[in-house]
Design a protein around this motif. Structure first.
Motif, short mmCIF file in Angstrom:
data_model
loop_
_atom_site.label_atom_id
_atom_site.label_comp_id
_atom_site.label_asym_id
_atom_site.label_seq_id
_atom_site.Cartn_x
_atom_site.Cartn_y
_atom_site.Cartn_z
N ILE A 186 0.86 -1.19 0.00
CA ILE A 186 0.00 0.00 0.00
C ILE A 186 0.89 1.24 0.00
CG2 ILE A 186 -1.81 1.26 1.22
CD1 ILE A 186 -2.62 -1.34 2.57
N PRO A 187 0.77 2.13 -0.98
CA PRO A 187 1.63 3.32 -1.01
C PRO A 187 1.30 4.26 0.14
CG PRO A 187 -0.07 3.47 -2.69
CD PRO A 187 -0.18 2.09 -2.10
N PRO A 188 2.27 5.06 0.59
CA PRO A 188 2.01 6.03 1.66
C PRO A 188 0.88 6.96 1.28
CG PRO A 188 4.37 5.83 1.25
CD PRO A 188 3.69 5.08 0.15
N GLY A 189 -0.07 7.12 2.17
CA GLY A 189 -1.20 7.99 1.89
C GLY A 189 -2.32 7.74 2.88
N VAL B 283 4.87 31.83 -7.21
CA VAL B 283 5.72 30.71 -6.81
C VAL B 283 4.81 29.51 -6.61
CG1 VAL B 283 7.23 29.81 -5.00
CG2 VAL B 283 7.45 32.19 -5.74
N GLU B 284 5.16 28.41 -7.23
CA GLU B 284 4.37 27.18 -7.08
C GLU B 284 4.93 26.34 -5.94
OE1 GLU B 284 2.36 24.07 -10.13
OE2 GLU B 284 4.56 24.05 -10.10
N LEU B 285 4.06 25.93 -5.03
CA LEU B 285 4.44 25.10 -3.90
C LEU B 285 3.76 23.74 -4.02
CD1 LEU B 285 4.05 27.73 -1.02
CD2 LEU B 285 6.16 27.04 -2.14
N VAL B 286 4.34 22.72 -3.40
CA VAL B 286 3.79 21.38 -3.44
C VAL B 286 3.75 20.81 -2.03
CG1 VAL B 286 6.05 20.37 -3.93
CG2 VAL B 286 3.99 19.06 -4.46
N ASN B 287 2.71 20.08 -1.72
CA ASN B 287 2.62 19.34 -0.46
C ASN B 287 3.42 18.06 -0.63
OD1 ASN B 287 1.96 17.93 1.85
ND2 ASN B 287 -0.19 17.59 1.28
N SER B 288 4.62 18.02 -0.08
CA SER B 288 5.51 16.88 -0.28
C SER B 288 5.20 15.71 0.64
CB SER B 288 6.97 17.31 -0.06
OG SER B 288 7.13 17.84 1.25
N GLY B 289 4.27 15.89 1.58
CA GLY B 289 3.93 14.83 2.50
C GLY B 289 3.04 13.78 1.88
#
Length: 624
Positions: free
Chosen positions: A36-39, A113-119
């Protein structure tokens, strides 16, 4: 399997059924959990299992041995599940994905500026502010790996340099707790009229060197921090031709240093020739045959003579025009240096070479790389133990012949008589990590016109690599590839962290260091030293203090009994290999893993139970 059968067929006693049935039910959903992938899905499965295990634990309330074991098993399962859940929840953060390549000095700038939720989990009630205040943004919900933009505007400084903005973010994790963090964003500022030329449209080629030693030809843009060391070597040799013993771990940069000393200009009055026994003819796992040792040195000398111009004198007495070099050199070395008396043949060639160099006012400096490989050949009886004595004789006999010998830290432990006679002639110079300023230049100078590292990113690179040049080159090389892939020139600390984790999975050098810990010291402590590294890595990850007594206690708890003298010997070996450092006062000082990034590698690649089991088995064999 038995428990599954008993539960399925109702063949469980009422007492056992109170805890065995709920434990079985709780663990069933964990089948295939590694797939199961992290999530959120994984979090839901783990939380459900944790609740089920806790319920089973509360049902095992009796005093029978089976119920005591059930409680112990349930507690261990709960600890594991809670750690896995915490790892998912705590892996939160925002990263900059894209931003402007540069801004124009003295202008009013508007950009996004583009941000990403890396979690691995969504975030709720996200708010991002900037310091200084260039804008803010609020989002009610941000999915895992989701992106969003923040629009910024403000006055750019009138002079070129960098614009530094701190993006301060706060949010609520999926589980409800508050999370926050900061991202430092650095954007290049160009003078008006020069903006279009300050950075090329494409990022360009990767300037970091990872696969080969740094030479004046290929490493001029990344070779920093060794000027004082080069000057020290030069001082030792220039006047009296003192022998230098250059010691350091593999990949410490010894060969790169030798390449920067090569030729006739680096050390006045000396022609420095580089010879690596790693590439000598016949070199293999068993070592280098005696004749091939002297043939390899002769070939290197011939190559050095070719750099002076004119004809090159060869070991078989012939001369070769430089224009035809290197054709015929290997054959001339084989014919001129035989297998019956290779040292005598080489001595005659050396005398001839010194005669050729004398009118030019030059001595001959032999830079013998991978010198400790001779010990391997001596151990396997393919190299004569007389070779170190032969080299000592040549150095003492001919004033205009000297040597730099390089090897790993094991040179210090070669205490046989034929080694000590040679080492007594030399001055030991260690090759260690770079100073902070030089390490900073390794990170920033090669990409001055390509990428912009934030101060936090620079600090993170130097800290987790312990300022080791080869490791910094590998990490920065991966950072550069990440920048090309994402088309983002600003490099933040979060980018360094992300790339570092990917590098650890594929970085083979830590495996070599792990093996050296077992190989480079006394056999009695081989597996134990690896366990010590694992314990130090664990204490580093948890921010715990590890002194001598604590370390010994952990070893005993792992079933590895050890006395103070043996533990001190293991720690001395690991410190000599620069895998562990000691700080503080004697008696209460702290032992720490020297390379922080190696703690991540150990955590990912080494099973603590397997390492401890090997150490226990080794200890039992020794006491059998």
């Amino acid at each position: 399997e038995k428990a599954r059968y008993w539960v399925a067929h109702g063949e469980v006693s009422s007492n056992a059924g109170r805890w065995l049935v709920p434990l079985y039910v709780a663990l069933q959903p964990l089948a295939g959990v590694s797939q199961i992938p992290p999530g959120p899905g994984l979090l839901n499965v783990l939380q459900a299992a944790e609740r089920g295990v806790q319920a089973a634990r509360y049902q095992a309330i009796g005093h029978l041995p089976a119920e005591s074991q059930a409680r112990a098993i349930s507690e261990r399962l709960q600890e594991w599940l809670r750690a896995a859940i915490a790892g998912l929840i705590n892996a939160t953060g925002l990263q900059v994905r894209t931003s402007p390549a540069f801004l124009t000095a003295g202008s009013f700038a508007e950009f996004s500026v583009e941000l990403v939720n890396s979690g691995a989990l969504p975030l709720r009630n996200v708010r991002v502010e900037t310091l200084p205040d260039w804008g803010h943004v609020e989002l009610p919900y941000l999915v895992e790996r989701g992106t969003f933009s923040i629009n910024l505007r403000g006055d750019v400084a009138k002079h070129g340099g960098n614009l530094s903005l701190r993006l301060i973010w706060r949010a609520r994790a999926l589980a409800g707790q508050e999370v926050e963090g900061e991202v430092e964003l650095v954007i290049r500022v160009a003078e008006p009229g020069l903006a279009e030329g300050v950075l090329p449209a494409e990022i360009g080629g990767n300037p970091y060197v990872t696969g080969s030693p740094l030479t004046p030809a290929n490493g001029h843009s990344v070779f920093f921090g060794r000027d004082e060391l080069l000057a020290r070597i030069s001082r030792q040799i220039e006047t009296h031709g003192n022998v230098v013993l250059l010691e350091g771990n593999r990949r410490a940069g010894k060969t790169s240093i030798l390449h920067h000393l090569e030729g006739r200009t680096a050390i006045p009055g000396w022609l420095a020739v580089h010879c690596s026994l790693q590439g000598a003819g016949g070199a293999g796992k068993g070592g280098v045959p005696t004749a091939e040792v002297f043939r390899a040195i002769a070939r290197s000398i011939a190559k050095g003579l070719a750099g002076l111009g004119g004809d090159v004198i060869l070991p078989n007495g012939q001369t070769l025009a430089v224009a035809k070099y290197p054709l015929g050199v290997a054959e001339a070395c084989r014919r001129g240096i035989g297998t019956e008396s290779p040292f005598t043949d080489f001595q005659e060639y050396l005398e001839l070479v010194l005669t050729v160099l004398a009118p030019r006012g030059l001595g001959l400096l032999l830079m013998l790389d991978e010198f400790d490989k001779l010990q391997q050949g001596i151990d396997n009886e393919v190299t004569s133990p007389q070779v170190p004595e032969n080299i000592r004789f040549l150095i003492q006999t001919y004033p205009k012949f000297s040597a730099i010998l390089t090897g790993s830290r094991r040179l210090k432990r070669l205490r046989e008589e034929y080694w000590s006679a040679l080492f007594g002639l030399g001055t030991t110079i260690p090759v260690t990590a770079l100073d902070k300023e030089s390490a900073r230049r390794v990170v920033t100078e090669p990409v001055r016109d390509q990428l912009t590292f934030s101060e936090e990113a620079i600090l993170r690179v130097t800290e987790i690599t312990a300022c080791l040049p080869y490791l910094m080159q590998c990490l920065c090389n991966s950072v550069f590839e990440y920048a090309v892939k994402t088309k983002s020139r600003p490099i933040t600390a979060s980018v360094v962290d992300l790339v570092a984790q990917e590098l650890v999975r594929a970085y083979g050098h830590f495996g070599s260091l792990w093996d050296y810990a077992a190989q480079e010291g006394p056999e009695t402590g081989s597996a134990r030293r690896q366990l010590i590294l694992l314990l130090c890595a664990r204490s580093f990850k948890h921010g715990a203090h590890m002194n001598f007594g604590t370390l010994r206690e952990h070893l005993v708890q792992a079933g590895v009994g050890i006395d103070d003298e043996a533990l001190d010997g293991d720690l001395s070996c690991l410190r000599e290999l620069e895998l562990i450092t000691f700080s503080g006062e004697s008696g209460d000082g702290e032992y720490r893993l020297s390379i922080p990034l190696m703690a991540d590698w150990i955590e990912q690649q080494q099973d603590a139970q397997v390492v401890a089991s090997r150490a226990r088995a080794k200890a039992e064999d020794e006491h059998a």
